[in-house]
Design a protein around this motif. Structure first.
Motif, PDB file in Angstrom:
ATOM      1  N   GLU A  31       0.065  25.782  40.876  1.00 47.50           N
ATOM      2  CA  GLU A  31      -1.103  25.601  40.069  1.00 47.50           C
ATOM      3  C   GLU A  31      -1.427  24.195  40.094  1.00 47.50           C
ATOM      4  O   GLU A  31      -2.521  23.911  39.787  1.00 47.50           O
ATOM      5  CB  GLU A  31      -0.299  26.032  38.766  1.00 47.50           C
ATOM      6  N   GLU A  32      -0.503  23.176  40.568  1.00 46.19           N
ATOM      7  CA  GLU A  32      -1.203  21.934  40.541  1.00 46.19           C
ATOM      8  C   GLU A  32      -1.753  21.700  41.846  1.00 46.19           C
ATOM      9  O   GLU A  32      -2.723  20.708  41.787  1.00 46.19           O
ATOM     10  CB  GLU A  32       0.145  20.854  40.552  1.00 46.19           C
ATOM     11  N   ARG A  33      -1.561  22.334  42.774  1.00 44.12           N
ATOM     12  CA  ARG A  33      -2.112  22.001  44.212  1.00 44.12           C
ATOM     13  C   ARG A  33      -3.684  22.125  44.274  1.00 44.12           C
ATOM     14  O   ARG A  33      -4.159  23.084  43.641  1.00 44.12           O
ATOM     15  CB  ARG A  33      -1.408  22.827  45.176  1.00 44.12           C
ATOM     16  N   ILE A  34      -4.297  20.977  44.606  1.00 46.63           N
ATOM     17  CA  ILE A  34      -5.733  21.273  44.815  1.00 46.63           C
ATOM     18  C   ILE A  34      -5.905  21.466  46.327  1.00 46.63           C
ATOM     19  O   ILE A  34      -5.707  20.190  47.151  1.00 46.63           O
ATOM     20  CB  ILE A  34      -6.403  19.851  44.474  1.00 46.63           C
ATOM     21  N   SER A  35      -6.191  22.316  46.952  1.00 41.34           N
ATOM     22  CA  SER A  35      -6.379  22.723  48.368  1.00 41.34           C
ATOM     23  C   SER A  35      -7.638  23.182  48.917  1.00 41.34           C
ATOM     24  O   SER A  35      -8.223  24.209  48.094  1.00 41.34           O
ATOM     25  CB  SER A  35      -5.360  23.912  48.889  1.00 41.34           C
ATOM     26  N   ALA A  36      -8.051  22.716  49.792  1.00 41.73           N
ATOM     27  CA  ALA A  36      -9.290  23.110  50.601  1.00 41.73           C
ATOM     28  C   ALA A  36      -9.210  24.698  51.478  1.00 41.73           C
ATOM     29  O   ALA A  36     -10.212  25.020  52.044  1.00 41.73           O
ATOM     30  CB  ALA A  36     -10.058  22.165  51.092  1.00 41.73           C
ATOM     31  N   LYS A  37      -7.856  24.854  52.063  1.00 39.18           N
ATOM     32  CA  LYS A  37      -7.720  25.637  52.897  1.00 39.18           C
ATOM     33  C   LYS A  37      -8.338  26.979  52.642  1.00 39.18           C
ATOM     34  O   LYS A  37      -8.324  27.451  51.736  1.00 39.18           O
ATOM     35  CB  LYS A  37      -6.032  25.770  52.901  1.00 39.18           C
ATOM     36  N   GLY A  38      -9.102  27.161  53.866  1.00 37.14           N
ATOM     37  CA  GLY A  38      -9.633  28.614  53.692  1.00 37.14           C
ATOM     38  C   GLY A  38     -10.835  28.529  52.646  1.00 37.14           C
ATOM     39  O   GLY A  38     -11.516  29.767  52.427  1.00 37.14           O
ATOM     40  N   LYS A  39     -11.599  27.407  52.067  1.00 34.17           N
ATOM     41  CA  LYS A  39     -12.348  27.558  50.886  1.00 34.17           C
ATOM     42  C   LYS A  39     -13.914  26.946  51.356  1.00 34.17           C
ATOM     43  O   LYS A  39     -13.699  26.105  52.296  1.00 34.17           O
ATOM     44  CB  LYS A  39     -11.850  26.804  49.918  1.00 34.17           C
ATOM     45  N   ASN A  40     -14.864  27.368  50.776  1.00 35.01           N
ATOM     46  CA  ASN A  40     -15.968  26.781  50.965  1.00 35.01           C
ATOM     47  C   ASN A  40     -16.086  25.642  49.962  1.00 35.01           C
ATOM     48  O   ASN A  40     -16.122  25.819  48.835  1.00 35.01           O
ATOM     49  CB  ASN A  40     -17.196  27.799  50.518  1.00 35.01           C
ATOM     50  N   VAL A  41     -16.112  24.497  50.611  1.00 39.75           N
ATOM     51  CA  VAL A  41     -15.931  23.266  49.883  1.00 39.75           C
ATOM     52  C   VAL A  41     -17.376  22.590  49.756  1.00 39.75           C
ATOM     53  O   VAL A  41     -18.150  22.273  50.642  1.00 39.75           O
ATOM     54  CB  VAL A  41     -15.136  22.121  50.451  1.00 39.75           C
ATOM     55  N   VAL A  42     -17.751  21.975  48.531  1.00 42.78           N
ATOM     56  CA  VAL A  42     -19.123  21.351  48.220  1.00 42.78           C
ATOM     57  C   VAL A  42     -18.693  20.030  47.341  1.00 42.78           C
ATOM     58  O   VAL A  42     -17.815  19.819  46.666  1.00 42.78           O
ATOM     59  CB  VAL A  42     -19.943  22.297  47.162  1.00 42.78           C
ATOM     60  N   VAL A  43     -19.031  18.938  48.381  1.00 48.16           N
ATOM     61  CA  VAL A  43     -18.649  17.589  47.830  1.00 48.16           C
ATOM     62  C   VAL A  43     -20.044  17.233  47.137  1.00 48.16           C
ATOM     63  O   VAL A  43     -21.002  16.969  48.052  1.00 48.16           O
ATOM     64  CB  VAL A  43     -18.209  16.803  49.004  1.00 48.16           C
ATOM     65  N   ALA A  89     -19.312  28.420  46.970  1.00 46.72           N
ATOM     66  CA  ALA A  89     -18.467  27.288  46.742  1.00 46.72           C
ATOM     67  C   ALA A  89     -17.012  27.733  45.883  1.00 46.72           C
ATOM     68  O   ALA A  89     -17.002  27.853  44.779  1.00 46.72           O
ATOM     69  CB  ALA A  89     -19.217  26.284  45.476  1.00 46.72           C
ATOM     70  N   ASP A  90     -16.046  27.422  46.774  1.00 46.02           N
ATOM     71  CA  ASP A  90     -14.800  27.815  46.027  1.00 46.02           C
ATOM     72  C   ASP A  90     -14.011  26.560  45.535  1.00 46.02           C
ATOM     73  O   ASP A  90     -13.047  26.755  44.722  1.00 46.02           O
ATOM     74  CB  ASP A  90     -13.631  28.487  47.208  1.00 46.02           C
ATOM     75  N   LEU A  91     -14.237  25.424  45.947  1.00 52.35           N
ATOM     76  CA  LEU A  91     -13.895  24.010  45.571  1.00 52.35           C
ATOM     77  C   LEU A  91     -14.949  23.101  45.545  1.00 52.35           C
ATOM     78  O   LEU A  91     -15.790  22.925  46.304  1.00 52.35           O
ATOM     79  CB  LEU A  91     -12.804  23.659  46.606  1.00 52.35           C
ATOM     80  N   VAL A  92     -15.103  22.702  44.307  1.00 46.67           N
ATOM     81  CA  VAL A  92     -16.047  21.639  44.038  1.00 46.67           C
ATOM     82  C   VAL A  92     -15.627  20.191  43.645  1.00 46.67           C
ATOM     83  O   VAL A  92     -14.812  20.111  42.982  1.00 46.67           O
ATOM     84  CB  VAL A  92     -17.372  22.094  42.903  1.00 46.67           C
ATOM     85  N   LEU A 138     -14.457  25.129  34.977  1.00 46.79           N
ATOM     86  CA  LEU A 138     -13.936  26.297  35.874  1.00 46.79           C
ATOM     87  C   LEU A 138     -12.962  25.702  36.667  1.00 46.79           C
ATOM     88  O   LEU A 138     -12.970  24.555  37.079  1.00 46.79           O
ATOM     89  CB  LEU A 138     -15.056  26.791  36.606  1.00 46.79           C
ATOM     90  N   GLU A 139     -11.780  26.773  36.809  1.00 51.15           N
ATOM     91  CA  GLU A 139     -10.698  26.156  37.873  1.00 51.15           C
ATOM     92  C   GLU A 139     -11.334  26.004  39.048  1.00 51.15           C
ATOM     93  O   GLU A 139     -12.009  26.896  39.610  1.00 51.15           O
ATOM     94  CB  GLU A 139      -9.839  27.405  38.020  1.00 51.15           C
ATOM     95  N   GLY A 140     -10.947  24.880  39.955  1.00 49.29           N
ATOM     96  CA  GLY A 140     -11.637  24.545  41.119  1.00 49.29           C
ATOM     97  C   GLY A 140     -12.668  23.465  41.327  1.00 49.29           C
ATOM     98  O   GLY A 140     -13.228  23.324  42.350  1.00 49.29           O
ATOM     99  N   VAL A 141     -12.866  22.981  40.153  1.00 51.36           N
ATOM    100  CA  VAL A 141     -13.651  21.767  39.926  1.00 51.36           C
ATOM    101  C   VAL A 141     -13.122  20.505  39.622  1.00 51.36           C
ATOM    102  O   VAL A 141     -12.322  20.622  38.728  1.00 51.36           O
ATOM    103  CB  VAL A 141     -14.792  21.910  38.947  1.00 51.36           C
ATOM    104  N   HIS A 142     -12.978  19.605  40.611  1.00 49.60           N
ATOM    105  CA  HIS A 142     -11.989  18.453  40.384  1.00 49.60           C
ATOM    106  C   HIS A 142     -12.819  17.117  40.684  1.00 49.60           C
ATOM    107  O   HIS A 142     -13.845  17.156  41.425  1.00 49.60           O
ATOM    108  CB  HIS A 142     -10.884  18.702  41.255  1.00 49.60           C
TER     109      HIS A 142
END
Length: 473
Positions: free
Chosen positions: A276-288, A396-399, A251-255
């Motif tokens: 499209e290239e940008r990996i941004s955490a702004k305003g997102k629920n981030v799970v590391v 989780a909007d960014l993993v 899925l998009e958002g897993v990096h």
């Protein structure tokens, strides 16, 4: 010894960090510095122990009591010389090393070790300030040519020592700037890249040649390079990340963590990326996912990018606050570590396994996790067991996958060379760093496995000695 009663009369004093509200608004280094009087007092706490366990624990075998005494006497030039005798880059280790030396300091028995790492950073900065660190090109050249592939901490250490021995050294870097992990893997808030550039300027003056955008084994032919040089050293790191094989991984958002960190360092430099290239955490629920240093770096970077929330999860159990009897001093303490990034506002959870990544319209939205417990089987091997009824789904909007690295990247150069590998997929070498091809050496994480920057620096020095002996034989 600076002051025989220093450890009794003077308490440990850390420089500390800039206020959270200030530092999360920029990517400047978070650590502060003590004033001169305080720094000298901290050096005075060193007891010059009969058995210097700090020296024993330091991967570079730094002569810590000796240079601490020089600091106490305000002889910054002598302190710098002693530091450089075992470490080409005290300015790096003085900032990012986890300081195993301090964990083995005798005063650590009372949880108050000497501030060795901070003192080291102070020494090198004073040495630069007073002009003691200058370019010193070798007076005589041997005519031997060495190619170092990779410009991370190990590669730079190899290049430094071989150049000082009078050999002609060329460093090949596949990326667009020199520094490897130091440049792109470590956030600026821990290591400002100007610190790297300052040292590189000296290296260029001393005669080391650097070539960027050189994908050896790809667009750059290794055979041609091997024919031109008398020896080749691979210092390509262990950059194959451990992946997460679960449903929804695509899925998009897993990096991978390093993709996220590298892009941010390039942004600070002024590079531009498309939406499209940008990996941004702004305003997102981030799970590391991953509880190590790389995961911590992702936490700090996400907070600075103004994430909505940051959660760091770890497969292993939560470490104890204090040493267990089975983990005595002076060994490295297997205890809970809290970084400056963790203090900035992140939730941490342990003993959690990721089960599924859930998305909407191709983008990650949630992560399903479950609690686990660790038991030993009849052979004494640890076994992971899911705890029934503990499964939960979190936003989780960014993993970010920060689960470590397994071995050097095999695709391309490593596969082309056909060098012997060890059981973990690392490049196999002898004690001198020589591979199964006598002309090719390997140094750092590519042969030892992923480890600390300070270990890579030291391994680079040892490999440089092996290459030197090979060249003069």
């Amino acid at each position: 010894m600076g002051n025989p009663k220093g450890f009794l009369e003077i308490k440990r004093k850390d420089a500390g960090y800039r206020a959270v509200r200030d530092r999360v608004g920029d990517f400047g280094e978070v650590e502060q510095t003590l004033n001169l009087d305080d720094r000298i007092d901290q050096a005075a706490r060193c007891m010059d122990c009969g058995v210097p366990f700090c020296h024993w624990a330091c991967p570079t075998a730094s002569k810590i009591p000796e240079w601490q005494d020089a600091v106490y006497r305000e002889n910054w030039e002598e302190a710098s010389q002693i530091l450089h005798s075992t470490n080409s880059f005290p300015e790096f280790t003085g900032r990012i090393c986890p300081a195993p030396c301090e964990k083995s300091c005798v005063l650590a028995l009372h949880n108050s070790p000497v501030t060795i790492r901070e003192n080291e950073a102070a020494v090198i900065e004073k040495a630069f300030e007073y002009g003691y660190i200058k370019a010193r090109p070798p007076k005589k050249r041997t005519g031997k040519k060495i190619a170092v592939i990779g410009s991370g901490p190990a590669g730079l250490s190899v290049a430094d020592l071989l150049n000082r021995a009078g050999h002609n050294v060329t460093v090949f870097e596949k990326d667009d700037a020199i520094g490897g992990l130091l440049r792109y893997g470590i956030p600026n808030f821990k290591l400002d890249k100007g610190v790297i550039d300052r040292r590189l300027e000296l290296f260029v003056e001393e005669g080391i040649e650097f070539k960027i955008n050189q994908d050896v084994g790809g667009k750059v032919s290794f055979k041609e390079l091997e024919a031109e040089y008398d020896a080749v050293c691979l210092a390509i790191g262990a950059m194959k990340p451990r992946d997460l094989s679960i449903k929804g991984r695509e899925l998009e958002g897993v990096h991978f963590a390093m993709d996220f960190l590298k892009q941010q360092n390039k942004l600070i430099r002024g590079d531009e990326f498309t939406k499209e290239e940008r990996i941004s955490a702004k305003g997102k629920n981030v799970v590391v996912i991953g509880g190590g240093d790389t995961g911590s770096d992702c936490v700090g970077t996400s907070i600075r990018q103004k994430a909505k929330s940051v959660l760091q999860i770890e497969l292993m159990p939560k470490p104890p606050e204090e040493r267990k009897e089975s983990n005595p001093w002076p060994y490295w303490p297997q205890t809970l570590r809290t970084s400056s990034s963790h203090l900035e506002g992140c939730e941490r959870r342990w003993s959690l396994s990721s089960k599924e990544i859930i998305g909407e319209e191709g983008k990650v939205k949630k992560l399903t996790i479950t609690q686990i417990e660790w038991t030993k089987d009849e052979k004494g091997q640890f076994k992971m067991n899911e705890v029934a009824g503990t499964e939960e789904t979190i936003d989780a909007d960014l993993v970010l996958l920060a689960m470590g690295f397994v071995h050097p990247v095999h695709e391309g150069l490593v596969n082309e060379l056909g060098l012997e590998l060890d059981g973990r997929g690392n490049i196999k070498t002898d004690a001198k760093g020589q591979t199964s091809n006598s002309k090719i050496f390997c140094s750092g994480d590519a042969t030892t496995g992923a480890s600390l920057v300070v270990r890579a620096l030291d391994h680079g020095r040892k490999t440089a000695l092996g290459i030197h002996q090979y060249l003069i034989a």
